[in-house]
Design an enzyme around this catalytic site. Structure first.
Site, PDB file in Angstrom:
ATOM      1  N   CYS A 195       7.600   1.447  11.000  1.00  0.00           N
ATOM      2  CA  CYS A 195       8.610   1.210   9.960  1.00  0.00           C
ATOM      3  C   CYS A 195       7.958   1.067   8.588  1.00  0.00           C
ATOM      4  O   CYS A 195       7.408   0.002   8.259  1.00  0.00           O
ATOM      5  CB  CYS A 195       9.420  -0.040  10.288  1.00  0.00           C
ATOM      6  SG  CYS A 195      10.617  -0.456   9.009  1.00  0.00           S
ATOM      7  N   CYS A 222       9.524  -1.579   6.314  1.00  0.00           N
ATOM      8  CA  CYS A 222       9.177  -2.959   6.667  1.00  0.00           C
ATOM      9  C   CYS A 222       7.736  -3.269   6.254  1.00  0.00           C
ATOM     10  O   CYS A 222       7.455  -4.342   5.748  1.00  0.00           O
ATOM     11  CB  CYS A 222       9.297  -3.200   8.169  1.00  0.00           C
ATOM     12  SG  CYS A 222      10.678  -2.380   8.963  1.00  0.00           S
ATOM     13  N   ASP A 223       6.819  -2.340   6.500  1.00  0.00           N
ATOM     14  CA  ASP A 223       5.389  -2.661   6.405  1.00  0.00           C
ATOM     15  C   ASP A 223       4.647  -1.941   5.273  1.00  0.00           C
ATOM     16  O   ASP A 223       3.482  -2.255   5.018  1.00  0.00           O
ATOM     17  CB  ASP A 223       4.696  -2.318   7.741  1.00  0.00           C
ATOM     18  CG  ASP A 223       5.270  -3.135   8.890  1.00  0.00           C
ATOM     19  OD1 ASP A 223       5.758  -4.241   8.628  1.00  0.00           O
ATOM     20  OD2 ASP A 223       5.254  -2.647  10.033  1.00  0.00           O
TER      21      ASP A 223
END
Ligand code: FAD
Ligand code: NAP
Length: 314
Positions: free
Chosen positions: A132, A135-136
């Site tokens: 992701c 997200c990261d």
């Protein structure tokens, strides 16, 4: 034990749309959100194909959908369903926090990312290997990263990372991308700008690194046998998704995990168990779009409404 005429499992576009329609039909639905409240779209910073919204983040869109369903009276419960019994009515659902009873169930559990299956990938999950970018990606600001895959997800993630990271290597096993043309055009712009390098006809053989610092590179193997080591600190795996249907497959007809729908020709979203319906990516291996998921969530709620009316009139 919480009970309802209709329980919806999943809070992505399919589940939320089903909740909106079921609430408007006075079915007082309970929606079990699952651990990923809002679903897969939370991974994407910019959606440009949701009708009426030329550009909106996944988080904003899903917050709107969830608030919409709640404002109409749908009850949202934060729980993850771990087991179901569809052999007798009312159906029972067992969650981490509670158990539930329902006359009808709409399964809208979506899909989860696939991984390459390399031991070195497993070793560095959370330490440089991610599925992701939204997200990261932040953790790799100004660092070189790689994305593997050639579909819409891989290109979306590569484009996103190209604005954050120092460089993006896009590793794909063929030289043709299955992503949609508009995304490929944007990819080519970033390639021309020197932000992304395409590494085509290549597979990742190994993720390299050490226990302390995490990922430091990938070893790729080209179709012609050449091997190349590329220095990166983050690898984003974007090679498709598997339906989240493991808890249902022993009780419902399915095709490699994708729940079979339309079993009763009167109800497009019916499954092989009367009273259980399915919508969205868990029942669709082809279109897998936010709008098609939302559309089938609508169909599922309308099917449930009609199903209950017919049951009550008999
Ligand atoms: P999901 O969104 O996957 O939601 C599933 C829900 O089920 C989650 O809330 C989860 O918590 C819940 N759940 C799962 N298991 C359980 C359980 N056991 N108990 C309780 N709840 C459970 N589509 C577009 O149209 N446009 C885009 O721009 C776009 N961008 C994307 C970008 C990325 C990076 C990705 C990965 C996908 C993108 N998609 C896009 C595809 C889109 O996200 C999906 O088609 C859509 O989210 C599917 O909706 P869904 O409701 O079926 O499932
Ligand atoms: P996908 O379309 O199935 O693409 C998966 C990609 O990964 C393919 O390019 C595939 O290669 C490659 N791949 C699969 N297994 C691999 C392996 N073991 N090793 C190396 N490469 C591998 O999956 P997706 O990109 O996640 O898209 C899923 C759905 O979400 C699609 O319907 C898509 O349209 C939708 N989505 C839409 C948007 C958008 O509308 N903007 C954004 C993201 C996702 P091959 O091409 O060689 O098979």
């Amino acid at each position: 034990m919480p009970s309802s005429k209709t329980i919806i499992i999943g809070s992505g576009p399919a589940g939320c749309t089903a909740a909106i329609y079921a609430a408007r039909a006075n079915l007082h639905p309970i929606l079990i959100t699952g651990m990923n409240e809002g679903g897969q779209l939370l991974q994407t910073p910019d959606i440009q194909n949701w009708p009426g919204e030329p550009s909106i983040s996944g988080a904003d869109l899903m917050n709107k959908l969830m608030e919409h369903a709640k404002s109409l009276g749908a009850e949202f419960i934060n729980d993850e369903i771990t087991g179901v019994d569809f052999s007798k009515k009312p159906f029972t659902l067992t969650g981490d926090m509670d158990s539930y009873e329902a006359d009808t169930v709409i399964i809208a559990t979506g899909a989860s990312p696939k991984y390459l299956g390399l031991p070195s990938e497993e070793k560095f999950k959370g330490q440089g290997v991610s599925a992701c970018a939204t997200c990261d990606g932040f953790f790799y600001r100004d660092q070189p990263v790689a994305v593997v895959g050639g579909g819409n997800t891989a290109i979306t993630e590569a484009l996103y990372l190209a604005d954050i990271c120092s460089h993006v290597y896009l590793v794909h096993r063929r030289d043709e991308f299955r992503a949609e043309k508009m995304l490929i055009d944007r990819l080519e712009d970033k390639v021309s700008a020197g932000k992304i390098t395409k590494v085509c006809n290549a597979v990742i053989d190994e993720v390299t690194g050490d226990d302390l610092k995490g990922v430091s590179g990938i070893r790729v193997k080209y179709k012609d046998g050449r091997i190349e080591d590329i220095s990166i600190t983050g690898l984003f795996v974007a090679i498709g998704h598997t339906p989240n249907t493991g808890i249902f497959t022993s009780q419902l007809e399915n095709n490699q995990g994708t729940i079979t729908v339309g079993v009763n020709p009167d109800f497009k979203t019916s499954t092989s168990v009367s009273g259980v319906f399915a919508a969205g990516d868990c029942a669709d291996s082809r279109y897998r779009q936010a709008i098609t998921s939302a559309g089938s969530g609508c169909q599922a709620a309308l099917d449930v409404e009609k199903f209950l009316q017919l049951k009550e009139s008999h």
